[in-house]
Motif scaffolding. Structure first.
Motif, PDB file in Angstrom:
ATOM      1  N   TRP A 139      56.585 113.087  56.086  1.00  8.24           N
ATOM      2  CA  TRP A 139      57.060 112.432  54.863  1.00  8.24           C
ATOM      3  C   TRP A 139      55.940 111.584  54.281  1.00  8.24           C
ATOM      4  N   VAL A 140      55.644 111.781  53.001  1.00 10.75           N
ATOM      5  CA  VAL A 140      54.613 111.022  52.305  1.00 10.75           C
ATOM      6  C   VAL A 140      55.256 109.796  51.676  1.00 10.75           C
ATOM      7  N   ARG A 141      54.807 108.624  52.068  1.00 11.21           N
ATOM      8  CA  ARG A 141      55.376 107.386  51.522  1.00 11.21           C
ATOM      9  C   ARG A 141      55.182 107.299  50.013  1.00 11.21           C
ATOM     10  N   PRO A 142      56.088 106.652  49.324  1.00  6.51           N
ATOM     11  CA  PRO A 142      55.878 106.387  47.899  1.00  6.51           C
ATOM     12  C   PRO A 142      54.541 105.671  47.689  1.00  6.51           C
ATOM     13  N   SER A 143      53.853 106.018  46.620  1.00  7.31           N
ATOM     14  CA  SER A 143      52.513 105.484  46.370  1.00  7.31           C
ATOM     15  C   SER A 143      52.539 103.967  46.197  1.00  7.31           C
ATOM     16  N   LEU A 144      51.418 103.349  46.520  1.00  8.15           N
ATOM     17  CA  LEU A 144      51.324 101.888  46.499  1.00  8.15           C
ATOM     18  C   LEU A 144      51.224 101.334  45.087  1.00  8.15           C
ATOM     19  N   LEU A 153      51.608 129.968  58.334  1.00 12.50           N
ATOM     20  CA  LEU A 153      51.935 131.264  58.924  1.00 12.50           C
ATOM     21  C   LEU A 153      52.273 131.111  60.405  1.00 12.50           C
ATOM     22  N   ASP A 154      51.701 130.088  61.047  1.00 16.35           N
ATOM     23  CA  ASP A 154      51.939 129.827  62.468  1.00 16.35           C
ATOM     24  C   ASP A 154      52.631 128.473  62.591  1.00 16.35           C
ATOM     25  N   LYS A 155      53.790 128.443  63.203  1.00 20.76           N
ATOM     26  CA  LYS A 155      54.563 127.201  63.290  1.00 20.76           C
ATOM     27  C   LYS A 155      54.844 126.849  64.740  1.00 20.76           C
ATOM     28  N   ASP A 156      54.570 125.596  65.087  1.00 15.98           N
ATOM     29  CA  ASP A 156      54.925 125.076  66.391  1.00 15.98           C
ATOM     30  C   ASP A 156      56.296 124.407  66.298  1.00 15.98           C
ATOM     31  N   GLU A 157      56.849 124.051  67.431  1.00 16.53           N
ATOM     32  CA  GLU A 157      58.170 123.431  67.449  1.00 16.53           C
ATOM     33  C   GLU A 157      58.271 122.185  66.576  1.00 16.53           C
ATOM     34  N   PRO A 158      57.251 121.306  66.544  1.00 14.17           N
ATOM     35  CA  PRO A 158      57.390 120.107  65.700  1.00 14.17           C
ATOM     36  C   PRO A 158      57.644 120.420  64.235  1.00 14.17           C
ATOM     37  N   TRP A 159      57.279 121.637  63.789  1.00 11.21           N
ATOM     38  CA  TRP A 159      57.482 121.974  62.380  1.00 11.21           C
ATOM     39  C   TRP A 159      58.954 121.902  61.988  1.00 11.21           C
ATOM     40  N   ASN A 160      59.832 122.219  62.906  1.00  3.89           N
ATOM     41  CA  ASN A 160      61.263 122.235  62.595  1.00  3.89           C
ATOM     42  C   ASN A 160      61.863 120.828  62.505  1.00  3.89           C
ATOM     43  N   ARG A 161      61.115 119.824  62.963  1.00  9.15           N
ATOM     44  CA  ARG A 161      61.606 118.450  62.919  1.00  9.15           C
ATOM     45  C   ARG A 161      61.008 117.732  61.718  1.00  9.15           C
ATOM     46  N   LYS A 162      61.523 118.045  60.560  1.00 13.64           N
ATOM     47  CA  LYS A 162      61.009 117.497  59.309  1.00 13.64           C
ATOM     48  C   LYS A 162      61.252 115.994  59.230  1.00 13.64           C
ATOM     49  N   GLU A 163      60.180 115.248  58.964  1.00 17.10           N
ATOM     50  CA  GLU A 163      60.338 113.801  58.846  1.00 17.10           C
ATOM     51  C   GLU A 163      61.132 113.453  57.595  1.00 17.10           C
ATOM     52  N   VAL A 164      61.947 112.445  57.719  1.00 16.45           N
ATOM     53  CA  VAL A 164      62.747 111.964  56.582  1.00 16.45           C
ATOM     54  C   VAL A 164      62.264 110.571  56.230  1.00 16.45           C
ATOM     55  N   PRO A 165      62.572 110.074  55.016  1.00 16.17           N
ATOM     56  CA  PRO A 165      62.055 108.778  54.597  1.00 16.17           C
ATOM     57  C   PRO A 165      62.327 107.627  55.534  1.00 16.17           C
ATOM     58  N   GLU A 166      63.382 107.691  56.317  1.00 13.69           N
ATOM     59  CA  GLU A 166      63.687 106.580  57.218  1.00 13.69           C
ATOM     60  C   GLU A 166      62.815 106.560  58.472  1.00 13.69           C
ATOM     61  N   THR A 167      61.969 107.588  58.647  1.00 11.20           N
ATOM     62  CA  THR A 167      61.186 107.673  59.873  1.00 11.20           C
ATOM     63  C   THR A 167      60.261 106.477  60.053  1.00 11.20           C
ATOM     64  N   TYR A 168      59.677 106.003  58.946  1.00 11.19           N
ATOM     65  CA  TYR A 168      58.741 104.885  59.038  1.00 11.19           C
ATOM     66  C   TYR A 168      59.220 103.745  58.144  1.00 11.19           C
ATOM     67  N   PRO A 169      58.975 102.514  58.540  1.00 15.83           N
ATOM     68  CA  PRO A 169      59.288 101.394  57.647  1.00 15.83           C
ATOM     69  C   PRO A 169      58.307 101.343  56.504  1.00 15.83           C
ATOM     70  N   THR A 226      50.090 113.046  43.593  1.00 14.83           N
ATOM     71  CA  THR A 226      51.536 113.033  43.816  1.00 14.83           C
ATOM     72  C   THR A 226      51.978 111.627  44.188  1.00 14.83           C
ATOM     73  N   HIS A 227      53.239 111.348  43.966  1.00 12.42           N
ATOM     74  CA  HIS A 227      53.803 110.034  44.295  1.00 12.42           C
ATOM     75  C   HIS A 227      54.433 110.030  45.685  1.00 12.42           C
ATOM     76  N   SER A 228      55.196 111.073  46.009  1.00 11.32           N
ATOM     77  CA  SER A 228      55.892 111.113  47.297  1.00 11.32           C
ATOM     78  C   SER A 228      56.306 112.548  47.589  1.00 11.32           C
ATOM     79  N   GLY A 229      56.937 112.744  48.737  1.00  6.11           N
ATOM     80  CA  GLY A 229      57.407 114.069  49.114  1.00  6.11           C
ATOM     81  C   GLY A 229      57.090 114.366  50.569  1.00  6.11           C
ATOM     82  N   HIS A 230      56.647 115.584  50.850  1.00  9.10           N
ATOM     83  CA  HIS A 230      56.273 115.991  52.204  1.00  9.10           C
ATOM     84  C   HIS A 230      54.948 116.734  52.185  1.00  9.10           C
TER      85      HIS A 230
END
Length: 440
Positions: A341-346, A421-437, A322-326
């Protein structure tokens, strides 16, 4: 790269979201009895879904008899009993033995849907034709030892008592790391000889007497034998983590390959052909000889060992990229699962080359012309259950000659995460592309 891009555009087959997307792959499978379906990460919905769809067709149209996955033997065994109608579990309860990190790797909705399908598929078939879902891995030192003893309690109480004596030296509070460290340093007794002796005792039971009790009894004997093999190899694995010159990667992949060999032999003893679909990470299923791990570190893997044991005419190695996504992954071991968030491939990676083709999602058989286009080493991404984008190049890329590593590739350009099937609280905080430089 222009030549490679033009060749990929010409030779690749776009995926349209139709059953016919897999026709070319099934043609490539032909009469092969082993199909290894990889994944570039352990938490990508699109990989799981497409592997399940391919596997359904292999079972229905090609007569495949088992699915073997990168999971522990006793954990997956509960699912096998469920899909074969040999337990009183509900669908959700059948996942109950997947207790250790990373639970989401198999306790997710994508696998749940496949297991539900497999149960329905098996329902109208005789026992000897029902497809199982088996684990290949070796981490279950204590669970496998307990399973062996529980089996012997049912069939041979005297031998069960001997097994308790044999396995007593494993008792380190149920902590395999502590056991391995103390045994390797000579602070406690190694259980190697005892584990081997117990397997020998189990094998003496044989199939002949059990066959009079039916196929189910033969299955249960095989399940116990395999748990005994897990104990032998897990004991060696945990000892090798401390003070041994043995490569634990090689020990693990040799065990997974040996498990596959034993499973094929069992299927054939039951009157089958030994046709198995394997689900595991690309790093396990792509031929290691075509990668840095094989060429520079002397490591081998399932893909290489399968080709060496069975030949390329009887096995097909399929990678997924894959190139990018989550992706569903944690930042640290034993951490909470998150939608990362999976960074675009190098640049310089096979994933970026596939992305730059502009084809989106496609299937590429790596035969003749395509093999020549991808013969040179390129970067390739591998995300396990941990994803650390801040060290993307060092943590998640290696060099590989893709055309020698795999027989075919599915590229899914933008992907989403599996749903645990089992989700902790962090699951609801989906990372978006701006999360990391983007800078490394």
């Amino acid at each position: 790269m222009a030549t490679a891009l033009e060749g990929i555009r010409h030779l690749a087959r776009r995926l349209e979201g139709r059953p016919s997307d897999y026709d070319a792959l099934l043609d490539q499978v032909g009469d092969r009895s082993l199909v290894l379906l990889g994944e570039a990460s352990h938490g990508t919905h699109d990989f799981y879904r497409r592997r399940a769809e391919i596997t359904q067709r292999l079972i229905e149209e090609k007569g495949f008899e088992a699915v073997a996955v990168e999971a522990d033997w006793p954990d997956a065994l509960r699912l096998t009993r469920y899909v074969k109608g040999e337990s009183g579990d509900s669908l959700d309860a059948a996942f109950g033995d997947f207790e250790r990190f990373p639970r989401w790797m198999w306790r997710n909705h994508e696998v749940r849907e496949f297991i539900a399908w497999l149960c329905e598929h098996n329902a109208s078939r005789p026992l000897e034709q029902r497809v199982g879902f088996h684990g290949l891995d070796l981490y279950s030192l204590y669970r496998s030892a307990e399973a062996v003893i529980a089996y012997l309690d049912e069939v041979d109480p005297d031998q069960a008592a001997r097994a308790r004596v044999h396995y007593a030296c494993l008792d380190h509070g149920g902590d395999p790391i502590r056991y391995g460290q103390e045994a390797a340093l000579g602070l406690s007794q190694s259980c190697q000889d005892e584990a081997v002796s117990l397997l020998a005792d189990l094998l003496e039971l044989g199939d002949d007497d059990l066959r009079r009790d039916g196929l189910l009894a033969v299955d249960e004997q095989f399940y116990a034998e395999q748990n005994a093999r897990v104990v032998i190899n897990a004991e060696a694995y945990y000892r090798a983590m401390f003070g041994s010159r043995l490569d634990t990667w090689n020990l693990r992949d040799e065990h997974m390959t040996d498990t596959l060999v034993e499973l094929r032999a069992h299927l054939r003893r039951q009157g089958g052909q030994g046709k198995v679909v394997v689900w595991a990470h690309n790093s396990h299923l792509g031929d290691a000889r075509a990668t840095e791990m094989g060429q520079q570190r002397g490591q081998h893997n399932i893909g290489q060992l399968v080709r060496q044991r069975f030949g390329q005419d009887d096995s097909l190695l399929v990678g997924f990229t894959t190139h990018s996504g989550h992706v569903a992954a944690a930042h640290d071991w034993d951490g909470n699962v998150q939608q990362r968030w999976v960074r675009p491939s190098l640049e310089g990676s096979v994933e970026r080359l596939f992305h730059d083709s502009g084809l989106g999602d496609f299937y590429l058989p790596l035969e003749s012309d395509a093999a020549e286009l991808l013969a040179a080493p390129l970067l390739e991404r591998a995300i396990g259950v941990i994803y650390r984008p801040e060290t993307e190049r060092a943590s998640h890329y290696f060099r590989a000659r893709v055309a020698s590593q795999f027989d075919a590739i599915f590229h899914l350009d933008e992907t989403s995460s599996v749903e645990p099937l089992d989700k902790d609280e962090p699951w609801n905080r989906k990372e978006v592309p701006e999360t990391y430089p983007f800078g490394l």
